[in-house]
Design a protein around this motif. Structure first.
Motif, PDB file in Angstrom:
ATOM      1  N   ARG A 502     -10.482  10.259   9.226  1.00 56.13           N
ATOM      2  CA  ARG A 502     -10.115   9.458   8.017  1.00 56.13           C
ATOM      3  C   ARG A 502      -8.887   9.376   7.662  1.00 56.13           C
ATOM      4  O   ARG A 502      -8.226  10.222   7.665  1.00 56.13           O
ATOM      5  CB  ARG A 502     -11.091   9.981   6.902  1.00 56.13           C
ATOM      6  N   ASP A 504      -6.466   7.510   4.562  1.00 54.19           N
ATOM      7  CA  ASP A 504      -6.238   6.904   3.253  1.00 54.19           C
ATOM      8  C   ASP A 504      -4.926   6.404   3.065  1.00 54.19           C
ATOM      9  O   ASP A 504      -3.891   7.180   2.790  1.00 54.19           O
ATOM     10  CB  ASP A 504      -6.637   7.774   2.032  1.00 54.19           C
ATOM     11  N   SER A 506      -3.689   4.898   0.423  1.00 54.17           N
ATOM     12  CA  SER A 506      -3.307   4.393  -1.006  1.00 54.17           C
ATOM     13  C   SER A 506      -1.897   4.684  -1.382  1.00 54.17           C
ATOM     14  O   SER A 506      -1.245   3.944  -2.370  1.00 54.17           O
ATOM     15  CB  SER A 506      -4.354   5.032  -1.798  1.00 54.17           C
ATOM     16  N   ARG A 529      -9.420  -8.358  -1.035  1.00 56.03           N
ATOM     17  CA  ARG A 529     -10.953  -8.175  -0.593  1.00 56.03           C
ATOM     18  C   ARG A 529     -10.938  -9.660   0.445  1.00 56.03           C
ATOM     19  O   ARG A 529     -11.402  -9.470   1.723  1.00 56.03           O
ATOM     20  CB  ARG A 529     -12.056  -8.269  -1.260  1.00 56.03           C
ATOM     21  N   THR A 546      -9.272  -4.017  -7.044  1.00 51.95           N
ATOM     22  CA  THR A 546      -9.952  -2.934  -6.430  1.00 51.95           C
ATOM     23  C   THR A 546      -9.296  -2.364  -5.321  1.00 51.95           C
ATOM     24  O   THR A 546      -9.575  -1.319  -5.048  1.00 51.95           O
ATOM     25  CB  THR A 546     -11.456  -3.913  -5.873  1.00 51.95           C
ATOM     26  N   VAL A 547      -8.413  -3.163  -4.512  1.00 55.94           N
ATOM     27  CA  VAL A 547      -7.861  -2.727  -3.476  1.00 55.94           C
ATOM     28  C   VAL A 547      -6.512  -2.725  -3.621  1.00 55.94           C
ATOM     29  O   VAL A 547      -5.666  -2.006  -2.638  1.00 55.94           O
ATOM     30  CB  VAL A 547      -8.466  -3.298  -1.863  1.00 55.94           C
ATOM     31  N   GLN A 553       0.539  -2.738  -3.100  1.00 63.30           N
ATOM     32  CA  GLN A 553       0.136  -2.072  -1.708  1.00 63.30           C
ATOM     33  C   GLN A 553       0.626  -2.971  -0.501  1.00 63.30           C
ATOM     34  O   GLN A 553       0.624  -4.051  -0.375  1.00 63.30           O
ATOM     35  CB  GLN A 553      -1.162  -1.943  -2.150  1.00 63.30           C
ATOM     36  N   PRO A 556      -4.736  -1.985   1.899  1.00 64.36           N
ATOM     37  CA  PRO A 556      -5.704  -1.945   0.871  1.00 64.36           C
ATOM     38  C   PRO A 556      -5.741  -0.306   0.518  1.00 64.36           C
ATOM     39  O   PRO A 556      -5.929   0.657   1.394  1.00 64.36           O
ATOM     40  CB  PRO A 556      -7.163  -2.254   1.653  1.00 64.36           C
ATOM     41  N   VAL A 558      -7.985   2.092   0.098  1.00 67.13           N
ATOM     42  CA  VAL A 558      -9.221   2.433   0.446  1.00 67.13           C
ATOM     43  C   VAL A 558      -9.324   3.159   1.646  1.00 67.13           C
ATOM     44  O   VAL A 558      -8.513   2.941   2.637  1.00 67.13           O
ATOM     45  CB  VAL A 558     -10.447   1.236   0.767  1.00 67.13           C
ATOM     46  N   GLU A 559      -9.979   4.398   1.900  1.00 64.89           N
ATOM     47  CA  GLU A 559     -10.262   5.120   2.976  1.00 64.89           C
ATOM     48  C   GLU A 559     -10.932   4.608   4.146  1.00 64.89           C
ATOM     49  O   GLU A 559     -11.908   3.727   3.883  1.00 64.89           O
ATOM     50  CB  GLU A 559     -10.945   6.408   2.645  1.00 64.89           C
TER      51      GLU A 559
END
Length: 822
Positions: A502, A504, A506, A529, A546-547, A553, A556, A558-559
């Motif tokens: 995994r 992430d 972020s 998205r 959301t991302v 960033q 995105p 998100v993981e």
């Protein structure tokens, strides 16, 4: 060749006065064309050292070479009866070669490249390992190493911080090819097994101190105490320091020093006659300067020749162009502009023409804090041995790297890594049917969490890269040797691996955009998205919260995860032709999980991933002992079909891992050892590898079918001799000499000309004198005798950064060491 020993080097007794050995020493030099010395120890000492770990020990034979006992197949075996390719070093062999860290070992094993450096890192405590053409140059937490490193049976998950000190090591074994059916963590290219000396039932005390070049000061102390008949404690602490060998012209500092303090304590308790437990704790603290790095090449980008993705394309490095022609305009002129107009510009005037001097800046540090604990339980139940290995390890690392080797901030990186891992392995070994079947089985679990807060400074922007990983690995393995006859055996094996990774990203953000908002626009268009490509200011007025919460960033927020489940088999056949000759053939399959690239620039709509890679390896070999065991000659030939190869290639400003395609690797290894006289032993060996791509994916450009593998020379060779010049009432005088050769090779996948190292040889020698009584000895010697400076690794990106830098080996150094043993 391979070597192992007991505690002390006790050679055949010689009496009388000094003996002249000139002619035989000359013969040793001429014959010693490759590696791996064999110590001579008593059987009792070998038995004492062989307890408690995957060691390599020697057992004495009168008049001939000592037997080498290895545990590469999880049971004690004579190396000559083991149908796999193994190279083993004892603690004494490592000391004679002045191998202070695991990174010093690779020079003495055929077809092994083990560099104490990591590309694009600046770390002084990392390693890059390749065996038979299989390995990995990337140190990032999102990429697994291609060769597994095991410390006292525990897999070390990251190469950053894996440059282990060898202060109290019993042995090192190097296993070639996939090792899935006998080891906890799957390893595709091979395994390096490091085993410390276990506690024993004899009181032992040892201390040593050394001085040498660059204000060297090394000190080590060890004590082994039998608390009772069933409990023993062993503790060791060691310090190594020496000044840096590279001068920083910008601030007068140094780079490339050594400053490490480490120790280990182990307690072994025999709770019953059949059940024992060993609890150990080890720690290492490094407070060092950055690894030495030198500016090798400059590409000045003064002319715009096109545009891509909203950025100008220049005839050289984009960052050079942006710094010289945008931020510093009109102060920077073309090449040859005299100072002081060029002092704030990037160009060839930052060459030092001396690999021991640099204009590089950035933070001058490489700090590591590593510690781990290991509880091993060993329970013998009849003919079956059950073992449990429970371990936890933690690493904190901070190191910096200057991409451009100048005071100009074209490219600077600072890594903050915090990694921890927990592993549990259960092993079951034993025999069935009155010794007809010898088997090994196991279950394994690894949990790893890590964070890399990677700060990046470029001419046009500042970024935070890196991310967080959360990995799980489950495995089960089984291997059995079926002794069909007294001379013929079949060994099948199978492994099942289930791994989840995994990532992430972020924390990856644009911290400061100096392009007039172009990067932030790309972030708001791409990182959403429904990405808008190409970027259109009218369609990207606000970020997608959301991302892309802050609109800055790089990926995105998100993981993402990747999963791999694989069955990997192995099979070997061996036949004992005579008592002195073994022939064998083997097949094995290995794989390494995929993952994610954490280096992203400019912003992208999704985290780029890469798939698992696979190796199918075939090997045939013969092991011989000739002339009444005075000559040992082992030969192995192999072929590996390598698919979905994970390579680091430059794409834009980001080094990314891509699946390159298919390749074939063929080669041979020869290792030999000869006892020419009771006082003289020589060792020799060489390796040849022919690694070539059969098919290359366009995504791996500029790598193509004509590219050469990184870190893989065609030829490797080494040799050494050990001669007892005098043994008598005044003590023992011994001489050791060694040589290693590595053929020409590139240090990166894209075969950058600046990162090509031509073939080179390295020599070392030392003279030791042991006083009567076997308590005191003193040694003096030289490493890198001819002062050969060779490239360890580097970074080259002439189209974007516009620079190539390289890290070079340490120069010639002398040492003087005094040791006391009780």
């Amino acid at each position: 060749m391979n070597e192992a020993t007991g505690k002390k080097n006790i050679s055949t007794k010689l009496t009388g006065s000094v003996m002249v050995r000139g002619s035989l020493l000359a013969l040793a030099f001429s014959l010693g064309s490759a590696a791996h010395a064999q110590d001579q120890g008593s059987a009792a000492q070998a038995q004492d050292q062989g307890e408690g770990g995957d060691g390599a020990v020697g057992q004495a034979r009168s008049g001939g070479l000592d037997e080498i006992v290895v545990t590469a197949r999880r049971r004690e075996e004579n190396l000559q009866d083991t149908p796999i390719s193994v190279t083993a070093f004892s603690s004494e062999a490592l000391e004679r070669r002045q191998a202070d860290t695991v990174g010093d070992v690779g020079r003495f094993a055929p077809n092994v490249s083990l560099e104490p450096a990591a590309n694009i890192s600046g770390s002084s405590a990392s390693i890059t390992t390749f065996i038979r053409g299989v390995g990995q140059t990337d140190f990032n937490i999102t990429v697994d190493p291609g060769v597994g490193l095991y410390y006292d049976g525990v897999y070390v998950a990251r190469t950053a911080g894996a440059l282990l000190d060898l202060g109290d090591v019993q042995s090192i074994q190097i296993l070639r090819g996939p090792q899935g059916t006998l080891f906890g963590k799957n390893t595709i290219g091979g395994a390096i097994i490091v085993n410390s000396i276990p506690p024993s039932n004899d009181f032992d005390l040892e201390g040593e101190i050394a001085t040498g070049s660059f204000n060297r000061l090394d000190a080590r102390g060890m004590i082994n105490v039998p608390v009772s008949d069933r409990v023993a404690v062993r503790a060791v602490v060691g310090l190594r320091t020496r000044d840096g060998y590279q001068e920083r012209l910008s601030d007068g500092g140094r780079q490339g020093n050594v400053d490490t303090l480490g120790g280990r304590i182990a307690i072994r308790a025999e709770l019953t006659d059949n059940f024992k437990a060993t609890l150990s704790f080890d720690a290492n603290r490094r407070r060092e300067q950055s690894a030495a790095s030198t500016l090798l090449q400059v590409s000045e980008g003064f002319d715009v020749i096109g545009e891509a993705g909203g950025f100008p394309v220049t005839n050289g490095g984009f960052q050079n162009f942006f710094w010289n022609k945008v931020l510093q305009a009109p102060n920077c002129g073309p090449e040859g502009t005299p100072a002081p107009a060029t002092v704030n510009c990037f160009g060839p005037h930052w060459f030092t023409n001396n690999i021991d001097k640099t204009w590089g800046t950035n933070r001058n540090l490489s700090n590591f804090d590593l510690w781990g604990t290991n509880l091993t339980l060993d329970w013998k139940i009849g003919s079956v041995d059950f073992k449990s290995i429970t371990a936890y390890r933690k690493t904190k690392a901070h190191f910096s790297f200057d991409f451009d080797g100048s005071p100009i901030p074209l490219g600077e990186s600072f890594n903050n890594i915090d990694q921890k891992q927990f592993s549990q392995e259960f092993q079951l070994t034993g025999t069935l049917f009155d010794g007809v079947v010898d088997f090994t089985g196991g279950l394994y679990y690894l949990k790893e969490k890590a964070t890399d807060n990677n700060l990046l400074t470029f001419a046009f922007a500042d970024f935070v890269s890196g991310g967080d990983v959360d990995n799980d690995s489950y495995a089960a393995y089984l291997q059995a040797t079926i002794n069909v006859t007294d001379r013929f055996s079949i060994t099948p094996g199978i492994r099942y691996t289930d791994e989840t990774k995994r990532f992430d990203p972020s924390r990856q953000v644009i911290a400061d955009d100096r392009t007039g908002g172009a990067l932030l626009l790309m972030s708001r268009c791409f990182v959403r998205r429904a990405p808008i490509i190409p970027p259109d200011p009218a369609q990207c007025p606000t970020p997608d919260t959301t991302v892309n919460p802050q609109g800055n960033q790089l990926l995105p927020a998100v993981e993402v995860q990747t999963k791999a489940t694989e069955w990997t088999p192995a099979l070997s056949l061996d036949y004992q032709v005579t008592d002195q000759t073994l022939i064998y053939a083997s097949y094995s399959k290995g794989f390494k999980s995929g993952g994610f690239t954490q280096r992203i620039l400019p912003p992208e709509p999704a985290a780029p991933s890469f798939a698992p890679e696979f190796v199918e390896s075939y090997e045939v070999g013969v092991k011989n002992e000739l002339f009444d065991r005075r000559l040992r000659l082992n030969i192995a030939a192999f072929q590996a079909d390598y698919t979905d190869i994970q390579l680091v290639v430059q794409q834009g400003l980001s080094p990314k891992v891509r699946n390159a395609g298919r390749a074939r690797i063929r080669g041979i290894e020869v290792e030999t050892q000869a006892k020419l006289a009771d006082f003289l032993t020589i060792q020799g060996g060489f390796g040849y590898v022919d690694a070539y791509y059969r098919e290359v994916s366009p995504t791996a450009a500029p790598v193509n079918v004509n590219s050469r593998f990184p870190m893989v020379p065609k030829w490797t060779a080494s040799g050494s001799f050990d001669a007892e010049l005098y043994k008598g009432g005044a003590g023992t005088l011994s001489l050791h000499g060694d040589w290693s050769y590595k053929g020409g090779h590139f240090k990166d996948s894209i075969n950058s000309p600046a990162l090509y190292q031509e073939g080179y040889s390295v020599f070392g020698a030392n003279l030791s004198y042991e006083l009567p009584g076997d308590n005191w000895d003193v040694s003096v010697g030289v490493t890198n005798l001819t002062d050969k400076r060779y490239l360890l690794g580097g970074y080259s990106e002439l189209q974007q950064t516009g620079a190539a830098t390289g890290a070079y080996s340490r120069p010639r150094e002398w040492f003087l060491k005094l040791r006391y043993r009780y």
